[in-house]
Write an enzyme that holds these catalytic residues in place. Structure first.
Site, PDB file in Angstrom:
ATOM      1  N   LYS A  12       0.820  -1.218   0.000  1.00 49.02           N
ATOM      2  CA  LYS A  12       0.000   0.000   0.000  1.00 49.02           C
ATOM      3  C   LYS A  12       0.856   1.271   0.000  1.00 49.02           C
ATOM      4  O   LYS A  12       0.522   2.239  -0.673  1.00 49.02           O
ATOM      5  CB  LYS A  12      -0.964   0.010   1.189  1.00 49.02           C
ATOM      6  CG  LYS A  12      -0.331   0.217   2.542  1.00 49.02           C
ATOM      7  CD  LYS A  12      -1.371   0.312   3.640  1.00 49.02           C
ATOM      8  CE  LYS A  12      -0.712   0.473   4.992  1.00 49.02           C
ATOM      9  NZ  LYS A  12       0.081   1.687   5.139  1.00 49.02           N
ATOM     10  N   THR A  13       1.968   1.276   0.746  1.00 47.58           N
ATOM     11  CA  THR A  13       2.814   2.471   0.788  1.00 47.58           C
ATOM     12  C   THR A  13       3.410   2.738  -0.592  1.00 47.58           C
ATOM     13  O   THR A  13       3.504   3.872  -1.042  1.00 47.58           O
ATOM     14  CB  THR A  13       3.938   2.313   1.833  1.00 47.58           C
ATOM     15  OG1 THR A  13       3.346   1.954   3.083  1.00 47.58           O
ATOM     16  CG2 THR A  13       4.719   3.596   2.006  1.00 47.58           C
ATOM     17  N   ASP A  67      -3.561   7.638   4.211  1.00 47.18           N
ATOM     18  CA  ASP A  67      -3.061   6.293   4.522  1.00 47.18           C
ATOM     19  C   ASP A  67      -3.815   5.744   5.736  1.00 47.18           C
ATOM     20  O   ASP A  67      -4.344   6.512   6.542  1.00 47.18           O
ATOM     21  CB  ASP A  67      -1.557   6.396   4.832  1.00 47.18           C
ATOM     22  CG  ASP A  67      -0.893   5.024   4.893  1.00 47.18           C
ATOM     23  OD1 ASP A  67      -1.509   4.035   4.451  1.00 47.18           O
ATOM     24  OD2 ASP A  67       0.248   4.958   5.383  1.00 47.18           O
ATOM     25  N   GLU A  68      -3.861   4.418   5.882  1.00 42.57           N
ATOM     26  CA  GLU A  68      -4.498   3.747   7.031  1.00 42.57           C
ATOM     27  C   GLU A  68      -5.902   4.323   7.272  1.00 42.57           C
ATOM     28  O   GLU A  68      -6.290   4.649   8.397  1.00 42.57           O
ATOM     29  CB  GLU A  68      -3.648   3.910   8.298  1.00 42.57           C
ATOM     30  CG  GLU A  68      -2.231   3.376   8.198  1.00 42.57           C
ATOM     31  CD  GLU A  68      -2.142   1.854   8.188  1.00 42.57           C
ATOM     32  OE1 GLU A  68      -3.194   1.193   8.118  1.00 42.57           O
ATOM     33  OE2 GLU A  68      -1.018   1.323   8.254  1.00 42.57           O
ATOM     34  N   GLN A 123      -8.215  -4.861   8.684  1.00 41.12           N
ATOM     35  CA  GLN A 123      -7.167  -4.589   9.667  1.00 41.12           C
ATOM     36  C   GLN A 123      -7.543  -3.423  10.590  1.00 41.12           C
ATOM     37  O   GLN A 123      -6.682  -2.783  11.183  1.00 41.12           O
ATOM     38  CB  GLN A 123      -5.839  -4.293   8.979  1.00 41.12           C
ATOM     39  CG  GLN A 123      -5.253  -5.499   8.251  1.00 41.12           C
ATOM     40  CD  GLN A 123      -3.854  -5.249   7.740  1.00 41.12           C
ATOM     41  OE1 GLN A 123      -2.888  -5.208   8.490  1.00 41.12           O
ATOM     42  NE2 GLN A 123      -3.732  -5.063   6.438  1.00 41.12           N
ATOM     43  N   ARG A 164       1.120 -11.521   9.856  1.00 38.78           N
ATOM     44  CA  ARG A 164       2.487 -11.048  10.154  1.00 38.78           C
ATOM     45  C   ARG A 164       3.506 -12.095   9.720  1.00 38.78           C
ATOM     46  O   ARG A 164       4.686 -11.792   9.556  1.00 38.78           O
ATOM     47  CB  ARG A 164       2.682 -10.809  11.670  1.00 38.78           C
ATOM     48  CG  ARG A 164       1.802  -9.750  12.343  1.00 38.78           C
ATOM     49  CD  ARG A 164       1.746  -8.461  11.595  1.00 38.78           C
ATOM     50  NE  ARG A 164       0.598  -8.429  10.695  1.00 38.78           N
ATOM     51  CZ  ARG A 164       0.468  -7.597   9.695  1.00 38.78           C
ATOM     52  NH1 ARG A 164       1.417  -6.733   9.412  1.00 38.78           N
ATOM     53  NH2 ARG A 164      -0.609  -7.611   8.924  1.00 38.78           N
TER      54      ARG A 164
END
Length: 724
Positions: free
Chosen positions: A35-36, A220-221, A251, A607
């Site tokens: 995503k970044t 973002d987020e 998330q 993770r």
């Protein structure tokens, strides 16, 4: 201009997101899907391919670290610095707005930003002026509530007090606090956002400046935005602004601190004709791990939906270990880490995750025993935590009257009217007569040189310590520890701390009772109670003396699942998957909270890059008491073919022959005719939602959360539930 380098190394979905010509874009970016990279490349694309000035683009992140990384990566891709950059956090950008438009905001040019400690001091002073008792109205609780109101965009005049005494009282403090801040031009962190939002709403010139300046806004987020952040975003964007929101509704795990996952779902309604692009290709985990995560999260109803996949290898099965108890579980964790290291892995490539901070204690002890270096990520070791040090200080003073630092810590936690003046008198007397602080205190009381509230508090403290000394002669160390925690006032003192912090501190104190129980059971029977207590103090002193591994050392990472978000490890061990522990007991009566717990489990699973272990215990000593909780429902929701189940001691593979959750679910729904999440009506309890079920035939039961009667287990044969 050649812009091909911006699209290089992007997959099809990432390229579509970067080059999308839609005014409004929602990018559902799954775990490990880059995503970044999409955010950075989209900004570079808008500058180089679309010819926008970088100063006309705003990018909003949640942490300064993320903002700095994004700015650095954009500049690297553009091969040029970003001038007059508006890449930053919500708070950072709000501060920038207020600095530029301080007059419109009703501030002075040199307004002061106050931190949490400054804010607390002001609230304490106001509470004192209002003659509110600190024990009844803890200032930290008031601070938490005031900040929570700000996160919802509420001023004191907007609070609906409803004749509720608690709300009325806190809001009285809130009104005074607002006056102090207004008079002295003080701005706390919550105020940065609220004040900048109000300025945008009230000042047409400020709103026009931002709406004409920014052609694109990227967030973002997005799933972590709270009410005021979302309102701020809606005000700062014009009807022509391009808005790109990047996030993952699967998330969203911060509901307890105000984040609203609903913002992801409502984006398409609030920003018309929004395009939704899903980033589903994962670059982190094996297929086995992703299939487990997909199957788990599919049980959540209120989600936009996506399915992670990877071009990586199929990978190894997930290992599920059923431990006897938490000590056996901790030993297994240590064995896995040791084996990982011996086969060429590095400790720093591994992470041990747990739902509750208190779970780290048993794991830490197991790792210390076999000399495995570890680091508590984003937190402190068990015996270094404030509430634990407070409780242990009492224990130290009881067995060593010369321990002056422990005396000072224990007499001040909780506060009992013994202030700095009284402590100064004690120190002076101790120095004058070359005696310990506790003996100096007794002398001052006997000589009548301390009276009033300080004298009464000191007398009570000395009597309590003397009583504890007598208590241990006939009682166990664990019973003494429980007495210290409850009767000293420590339990009530820390329970009053607001939000998750207070709950975590209480869980840790209860875990300390468990630690002392386990220790006394490991000692030979011929030792006296006070000798066991002294040995315990020696052991924890030595453990505390072991240096905490730094982030540069090769050390296993221990952390809560919340702390793990955004991180990745080759080896992950998720511990404590039992009902009431995970999902947490506090979430069991709400469908939305249960779904957030499931999202947290999804975050934990994703993770892992290569190897994933999941553990649960048949019995667990929690809060000083043995509990026998069944395995977590989340284990049932992972398909059986993805799991290799092993049990203690023999370590022989046992086929995972329990039925899939979907099979059980289908059988149950066919037999009973009611599904999880189904809305139902009961003649006596009214309307509710089905949370869980167990059994079959005449003994089948369902757990229903009723709107007005709370959660109840009902036998289906007699419940007479109507589907709504």
């Amino acid at each position: 201009m050649d812009v091909s380098h911006i699209l290089e190394n992007l997959n099809e979905a990432q390229r579509n997101a970067v080059t999308s010509g839609k005014q409004h874009l929602l990018v559902l970016a799954g775990a490990g899907s880059g995503k970044t990279r999409v955010l950075v490349h989209k900004i570079a694309w808008e500058v180089e391919a679309l010819g926008k000035n970088s100063s006309a683009i705003m990018a909003v992140t949640f942490t300064n670290k993320a903002a700095n990384e994004m700015r650095s990566r954009i500049e690297s891709l553009l091969q040029a610095p970003i001038l007059d950059s508006w890449v930053g956090t919500f708070h950072g950008l709000s501060h920038k707005l207020l600095k530029r438009f301080y007059k419109e905001a009703g501030l002075s040019s040199g307004f002061t930003i106050i931190d949490s400690d400054d804010q607390l001091r002001i609230i304490k002073r106001i509470s004192k002026e209002l003659n509110l008792d600190e024990a009844t109205w803890p200032s930290r609780q008031s601070q938490w509530q005031i900040n929570a109101w700000k996160d919802e965009g509420l001023r004191s005049k907007n609070i609906d007090e409803k004749g509720d005494f608690y709300t009325e009282t806190i809001n009285k403090i809130n009104k005074e606090y607002e006056e102090v801040c207004k008079r002295d031009y003080l701005v706390d962190f919550g105020e940065l956002l609220l004040k900048s939002y109000e300025t945008l709403v009230s000042s047409p010139s400020v709103k026009t400046f931002f709406q004409t300046r920014f052609q694109s806004i990227l967030i973002d987020e997005f799933q972590d935005t709270n009410t005021i952040q979302y309102k701020w975003l809606q005000e700062i964007a014009s009807e022509k602004t391009n808005i790109t929101a990047v996030g993952d509704d699967d998330q969203s795990i911060y509901g307890w601190r105000g984040a609203k996952v609903e913002h992801v779902n409502s984006f398409a309604e609030d920003f018309k004709d929004a395009e939704i692009i899903r980033l589903e290709q994962n670059y982190r985990s094996t297929n086995i791990i992703l299939n487990a995560a997909n199957a788990l999260i599919d049980n959540n109803k209120d989600r936009l939906g996506k399915n992670l996949w990877t071009e990586k290898l199929e990978g190894e099965q997930i290992v599920m270990y059923q431990a006897y108890n938490e000590q056996d579980e901790a030993r297994f964790v240590a064995d896995v880490l040791k084996d990982w290291m011996e086969k060429g892995g590095a400790y720093k490539e591994s992470a041990v995750l747990y739902r509750s901070n208190a779970q780290s204690r048993a794991i830490e002890e197991a790792l210390l025993r076999v000399s495995i270096p570890y680091r508590i990520y984003g937190g402190l070791r068990f015996y270094e935590r404030l509430e634990i040090k407070n409780a242990i200080a009492y224990l130290r003073v009881i067995f060593n009257h010369n321990d002056n630092p422990s005396f000072e810590r224990s007499i001040s936690n909780p506060t009992r009217g013994v202030g700095e003046k009284t402590l100064a008198k004690i120190r002076y007397t101790a120095k004058e007569f070359n005696i310990s602080y506790i003996k100096a205190s007794a002398k001052l009381i006997d000589d009548g040189r301390i009276s009033g509230r300080g004298g009464a508090g000191l007398r009570d403290y000395l009597e309590f310590i003397a009583g504890c000394k007598s208590f241990i002669e006939e009682n166990l160390l664990s019973e003494l520890m429980e007495l210290i925690i409850k009767d000293s006032g420590l339990y009530a003192y820390h329970a009053k701390e607001p939000g998750e912090k207070g709950k975590t501190r209480i869980e840790n104190l209860e875990e300390l009772i468990t630690a002392t129980k386990n220790f006394e059971q490991s000692i030979s029977e011929d030792k006296k109670n006070y000798e066991i207590a002294e040995s315990y103090l020696d052991i924890i002193s030595l453990d505390s003396g072991d240096r905490q591994a730094s982030e540069h050392d090769d050390a296993a990472q221990l952390m809560t699942m919340h702390s793990a978000k955004g991180l990745e490890f080759k080896l992950v061990l998720i511990t404590g998957l039992e009902e009431s522990l995970f999902p947490h007991g506090r979430s069991m009566e709400s469908v939305s909270q249960l779904e957030e717990e499931r999202r947290l489990c999804y975050v934990a699973i994703t993770r892992a890059m290569e190897k994933l272990y999941i553990t649960h215990a048949e019995s667990r000593r929690l809060h000083g008491t043995d509990t026998f909780n069944p395995p977590s429902r989340f284990l049932r929701e992972i398909p059986k073919d993805l799991i290799n189940e092993i049990r203690p001691r023999a370590q022989t593979n046992i086929p995972y022959n329990r039925k899939d959750f979907k099979e059980i679910k289908m059988e149950f729904e066919e037999e009973i005719g009611i599904a999880l999440g189904q809305k139902v009506k009961h003649k006596k309890f009214g309307e509710g939602i089905v949370l869980n079920y167990e059994g079959s035939g005449d003994s089948a039961r369902v757990q229903v959360n009723f709107d007005s009667s709370g959660t109840k287990w009902l036998v289906m044969a007699y419940a007479n539930l109507d589907k709504i």
